[in-house]
Every structure is written in structure tokens, then in C-alpha cells.
Motif scaffolding. Structure first.
Motif, mmCIF file in Angstrom:
data_model
loop_
_atom_site.group_PDB
_atom_site.id
_atom_site.type_symbol
_atom_site.label_atom_id
_atom_site.label_comp_id
_atom_site.label_asym_id
_atom_site.label_seq_id
_atom_site.Cartn_x
_atom_site.Cartn_y
_atom_site.Cartn_z
ATOM 1 N N CYS A 161 0.835 -1.144 0.018
ATOM 2 C CA CYS A 161 0.030 0.124 0.022
ATOM 3 C C CYS A 161 0.803 1.242 0.005
ATOM 4 O O CYS A 161 1.941 1.213 0.732
ATOM 5 C CB CYS A 161 -0.831 -0.079 1.321
ATOM 6 S SG CYS A 161 -1.777 1.575 1.509
ATOM 7 N N ILE A 162 0.444 2.353 -0.930
ATOM 8 C CA ILE A 162 1.437 3.345 -0.838
ATOM 9 C C ILE A 162 0.545 4.626 -0.230
ATOM 10 O O ILE A 162 -0.432 4.848 -0.347
ATOM 11 C CB ILE A 162 1.577 3.838 -2.312
ATOM 12 C CG1 ILE A 162 2.160 2.786 -3.269
ATOM 13 C CG2 ILE A 162 2.244 5.071 -2.622
ATOM 14 C CD1 ILE A 162 1.967 2.899 -4.794
ATOM 15 N N ARG A 166 0.566 8.347 0.884
ATOM 16 C CA ARG A 166 0.965 9.859 0.673
ATOM 17 C C ARG A 166 0.876 10.761 1.538
ATOM 18 O O ARG A 166 -0.153 10.762 2.347
ATOM 19 C CB ARG A 166 0.280 10.354 -0.694
ATOM 20 C CG ARG A 166 0.672 11.503 -1.199
ATOM 21 C CD ARG A 166 0.135 11.913 -2.482
ATOM 22 N NE ARG A 166 0.831 13.153 -3.224
ATOM 23 C CZ ARG A 166 0.220 13.458 -4.397
ATOM 24 N NH1 ARG A 166 -0.653 13.157 -5.042
ATOM 25 N NH2 ARG A 166 1.376 14.452 -5.096
ATOM 26 N N TYR A 207 4.788 7.701 -0.715
ATOM 27 C CA TYR A 207 4.791 8.003 -2.060
ATOM 28 C C TYR A 207 5.739 8.900 -2.373
ATOM 29 O O TYR A 207 6.288 9.835 -1.650
ATOM 30 C CB TYR A 207 3.358 9.032 -1.934
ATOM 31 C CG TYR A 207 3.133 9.434 -3.433
ATOM 32 C CD1 TYR A 207 2.115 8.900 -4.208
ATOM 33 C CD2 TYR A 207 3.333 10.562 -4.002
ATOM 34 C CE1 TYR A 207 1.500 9.299 -5.482
ATOM 35 C CE2 TYR A 207 3.085 11.213 -5.095
ATOM 36 C CZ TYR A 207 2.238 10.567 -6.018
ATOM 37 O OH TYR A 207 1.826 11.054 -7.204
ATOM 38 N N ARG A 227 7.201 5.981 -9.771
ATOM 39 C CA ARG A 227 6.176 6.049 -9.099
ATOM 40 C C ARG A 227 4.937 4.857 -10.012
ATOM 41 O O ARG A 227 4.442 4.306 -9.322
ATOM 42 C CB ARG A 227 5.538 7.369 -9.159
ATOM 43 C CG ARG A 227 4.472 7.697 -7.831
ATOM 44 C CD ARG A 227 4.221 9.194 -7.860
ATOM 45 N NE ARG A 227 4.244 9.983 -9.204
ATOM 46 C CZ ARG A 227 4.927 11.001 -9.276
ATOM 47 N NH1 ARG A 227 5.942 11.300 -8.458
ATOM 48 N NH2 ARG A 227 4.788 11.612 -10.417
ATOM 49 N N MET A 275 3.138 1.866 -8.399
ATOM 50 C CA MET A 275 1.673 2.122 -8.275
ATOM 51 C C MET A 275 1.281 0.455 -8.955
ATOM 52 O O MET A 275 0.395 0.072 -8.206
ATOM 53 C CB MET A 275 1.197 2.826 -9.245
ATOM 54 C CG MET A 275 1.372 4.326 -8.904
ATOM 55 S SD MET A 275 0.125 4.643 -7.504
ATOM 56 C CE MET A 275 -0.063 6.269 -7.158
ATOM 57 N N TYR A 311 -2.153 -0.283 -7.501
ATOM 58 C CA TYR A 311 -2.744 0.958 -7.410
ATOM 59 C C TYR A 311 -3.446 1.333 -5.896
ATOM 60 O O TYR A 311 -4.515 2.112 -5.837
ATOM 61 C CB TYR A 311 -3.927 1.396 -8.390
ATOM 62 C CG TYR A 311 -2.993 1.201 -9.766
ATOM 63 C CD1 TYR A 311 -2.572 2.332 -10.296
ATOM 64 C CD2 TYR A 311 -2.842 0.034 -10.669
ATOM 65 C CE1 TYR A 311 -1.709 2.467 -11.635
ATOM 66 C CE2 TYR A 311 -2.295 0.193 -11.783
ATOM 67 C CZ TYR A 311 -1.686 1.194 -12.141
ATOM 68 O OH TYR A 311 -0.900 1.310 -13.512
ATOM 69 N N THR A 355 -3.529 3.057 -2.809
ATOM 70 C CA THR A 355 -3.257 4.197 -2.005
ATOM 71 C C THR A 355 -3.844 4.715 -1.060
ATOM 72 O O THR A 355 -5.150 4.672 -1.105
ATOM 73 C CB THR A 355 -2.771 5.296 -3.074
ATOM 74 O OG1 THR A 355 -3.579 5.646 -4.056
ATOM 75 C CG2 THR A 355 -1.537 5.104 -4.104
ATOM 76 N N THR A 363 -3.881 8.689 0.818
ATOM 77 C CA THR A 363 -3.698 9.884 0.806
ATOM 78 C C THR A 363 -3.887 10.733 1.868
ATOM 79 O O THR A 363 -5.059 10.961 2.593
ATOM 80 C CB THR A 363 -4.064 10.818 -0.393
ATOM 81 O OG1 THR A 363 -3.738 10.115 -1.834
ATOM 82 C CG2 THR A 363 -3.582 12.226 -0.397
#
Ligand code: TXA
Ligand code: MG
Length: 343
Positions: A239-240, A242, A313, A324, A328, A333, A335, A337
């Protein structure tokens, strides 16, 4: 089968690599981006085995590698002026051009498409092996389909020992992520895959460059088939997140109370994750350093047995867009934020 380990600095070993390829063998070779699993691009039997060994879906075409720019002439129907210009500027180097194919290129190489992807790599060992083979070489990244691409000969050995004729060791790949794929077969140039040559530097020459992701949905038909498949994935889901270093480490530390997590982080940010296993992949904000460390770090993460992986991120443009993109896709994908700032 005994897979030979060949030394990329030894002429006689490069000659042997060339002979094995001529005879229909599969030989992994270093390029400046990632290691490629090479086969004679005109030998259907060798190519069938290449798809099988890699576990590659048959609808995913291969890049054909040449040792000199002029060697693409027999492979394509025409070389448009834009291609001439880009070849002058960026070849040898990490830029792949998609052009209308000639009849010489078998359909298995292009997965039945009317276009062929061509590239002249910068790595001297790659070009020497192509010269010795005396034929263009189809070479997808030398990893099992879906896994992170290999940036060292050891990565290749881990995936294909005993399954291919040889691996040519040319040290660690300098760029570390794959070439930029640019489609020049349509009305406007379309960037299909961000990579070693940035969109910004292409745009300086191609004012009408279109990024695939900016195309309206009804025109998204000429994508690189490879981009629809799950790719680069570590074993545990990634999991990204940000946000600022503190926001991100707070969230991850909370989650680490309930499950064994692992973190892919920038150098120096390990200290924010006390008691959590981390793998650092490069310096924050330094796209070249992050690109060259990314795939090795993704492979290392498979060794820590976490059930969930996280990473912060990476902000930035240029080569960072390609870093990136790979992250991703490694994360499918996924993510979160928290904020859109890097500080
Ligand atoms: O840096 C690289 O490009 C490395 C090194 C070994 O040269 N090779 C590489 O190959 O990344 P591979 O097979 O892992 O990725 C090739 C990408 C795939 O996404 C494929 O779908 C796309 O290029 N491609 C190949 N031929 C194409 C075509 N005719 N039209 C559109 N996309 C194409
Ligand atoms: Mg690949």
C-alpha cells in the motif's frame, strides 16, 4: 539443464553467448535498464520457449534489441522523421520505439500486432552479445511474469537457474527500471510506459507528445498489452501512503500493532519505524538513486514474511514518474492520501 554463468568482461564468453543464441538458446543479458531474457527475435521456436519459460501471456509483445540504430531498417515498414530524430538523440539508450512492423518479424514476437517495439540498448555488453549473435534479439525483462524486474545476475539466477542456457553477468544495471515505450505508429506520438527517458525530455523534441493516461477512454486502445497485467508484485500486498514522513510513519506504526508489516522506505527514514522491518531503496527526492534500488528492494521485501507492506509516495517529476508508475503497479494502485506534501 546447467545454466552457464558467463563473464560480461570476457570476449570469448560473449562469443559463446552469441553462439548459444544463434542455436536457438535463451541467454539472459545485462542492459542499462534491467536484465533481459534474450532469444533470436526471428526464431519462432526459440520464442515459443521464451514465452513458456517466463510464464508470459501470449498477448504481450516483446521488444526487439539491435546493436546499432541502422539495424532496425529491415524490421520496420518505415522510419518516420520523428523516429530518426529520437534515435539520434537517445540511442543507444533506454527508449523503445513502436513502429509498423515488416514481414521479417514473426507474429509471435509482436503478439499478433502490426507494430514492433525496437530498442538499441546503451549497455556495451548487451550490444556486444547482439553483434556476436548476428541477429536482433527479443528480450523481455528476465523475471518470471509478474515479479519485479532483475537488476543483477543473481536476481536472474534466482528466477531461471536450470531453465535457460546462460546468464551473462554485466554487474548491476545502472538505470534500474525499464525503458520508456513510445508509440510512433499512429497520428500522434503516445507515451505508453514511462521509463529511463523522461516525458519532459521527449516533449522537448515532440511537441505533440500524448501521455497514454491522458487519452480519453475511447482512444485508449493502443496501450502496451504488458501494462494491463499485474506486475512487479511482492508476495505480500503493498500500500502506498502519501503524506509527510511523520503522518505516514504514524499511520503505519498504528497498523503494525495488529499485524506484521514491512516498510519500503527512503534512506534515513528507517529510524521513523522503530520495531518494524524496513528495506531502504534510495535517497528521498533522488530519482536516479530510487530507480536503481527499487526492484532489488521489492525482492528483499519477499524475505521478511510481512503480511502487509507499506511505502511512502515518492513525489517528483522526470524519472520519478517512472519510479511511481512501477510502485503503483506493484501496489495494484492501492494508495492512501493523508496530504499532498513531501515535507
Ligand atoms: O528496458 C527494457 O525495456 C527491458 C530491457 C531488457 O530492454 N525490457 C523490457 O521488456 O522491459 P518487457 O517485455 O518486460 O516489457 C516490454 C513492454 C511491455 O509492456 C509490452 O507490452 C510493450 O513493451 N510492447 C512491446 N511491443 C509492443 C508493441 N508492438 N506495441 C505496444 N507495446 C509493446
Ligand atoms: Mg517486464
Amino acid at each position: 539443464m546447467n545454466t552457464l554463468m558467463l563473464n560480461g568482461n570476457r570476449s570469448n564468453q560473449l562469443k559463446l553467448a552469441g553462439k548459444l543464441l544463434q542455436a536457438g538458446g535463451l541467454v539472459a543479458i545485462p542492459t542499462e535498464t534491467v536484465y533481459g531474457l534474450a532469444a533470436n527475435a526471428l526464431d519462432e521456436k526459440a520464442l515459443r520457449r521464451l514465452f513458456r519459460v517466463k510464464g508470459r501471456p501470449a498477448d504481450n509483445p516483446l521488444i526487439v534489441h539491435v546493436s546499432k540504430p541502422e539495424e532496425i531498417a529491415p524490421l520496420v515498414l518505415k522510419i518516420p522523421p520523428a523516429a530518426e530524430k529520437l534515435m539520434d538523440m537517445f540511442w543507444p539508450g533506454p527508449l523503445t520505439l513502436v513502429l509498423p512492423k515488416s514481414d521479417l518479424v514473426p507474429r509471435i514476437t509482436t503478439a499478433g500486432m502490426d507494430t514492433v517495439a525496437v530498442r538499441c540498448p546503451a549497455h556495451i555488453v548487451a550490444r556486444r552479445v547482439i553483434e556476436e549473435a548476428g541477429v536482433p534479439l527479443a528480450a523481455p525483462s528476465a523475471n518470471h511474469s509478474g515479479k519485479p524486474s532483475p537488476t543483477t545476475a543473481v536476481h536472474v539466477k534466482n528466477d531461471f537457474d536450470g531453465m535457460i542456457e546462460a546468464i551473462v553477468d554485466g554487474g548491476q544495471c545502472e538505470v534500474g527500471i525499464e525503458s520508456t515505450v513510445l508509440n510512433l505508429s499512429g497520428e500522434h506520438p503516445v507515451l505508453l510506459r514511462p521509463g529511463g527517458v523522461s516525458a519532459e525530455s521527449l516533449r522537448a523534441v515532440l511537441a505533440d507528445l500524448i501521455l497514454y493516461d491522458e487519452l480519453p477512454p475511447e482512444r485508449r486502445t493502443m496501450r502496451s498489452p504488458g501494462l494491463k497485467h499485474r506486475h512487479y508484485a511482492p508476495k505480500a500486498p503493498l500500500c502506498i501512503v502519501r503524506g509527510t514522513p511523520e503522518e505516514v510513519s504514524d499511520l503505519i506504526s498504528k497498523r503494525a500493532r495488529h499485524a506484521k508489516v514491512g516498510v519500503l522506505c527512503f534512506n534515513e527514514e528507517e529510524k521513523l519505524y522503530e520495531g518494524i522491518e524496513t528495506v531502504a531503496y534510495g535517497n528521498r527526492g533522488d530519482s536516479a538513486s530510487l530507480a536503481s534500488g527499487l526492484f532489488d528492494a521489492l525482492r528483499q521485501l519477499d524475505g521478511i514474511n510481512a503480511i502487509q507492506l507499506y511505502t511512502r509516495y515518492p513525489e517528483g517529476q522526470g524519472l520519478m514518474t517512472a519510479v511511481r508508475d512501477r510502485l503503483m503497479r506493484a501496489a495494484d494502485y492501492h494508495t492512501i492520501t493523508l496530504s499532498e506534501t513531501d515535507e
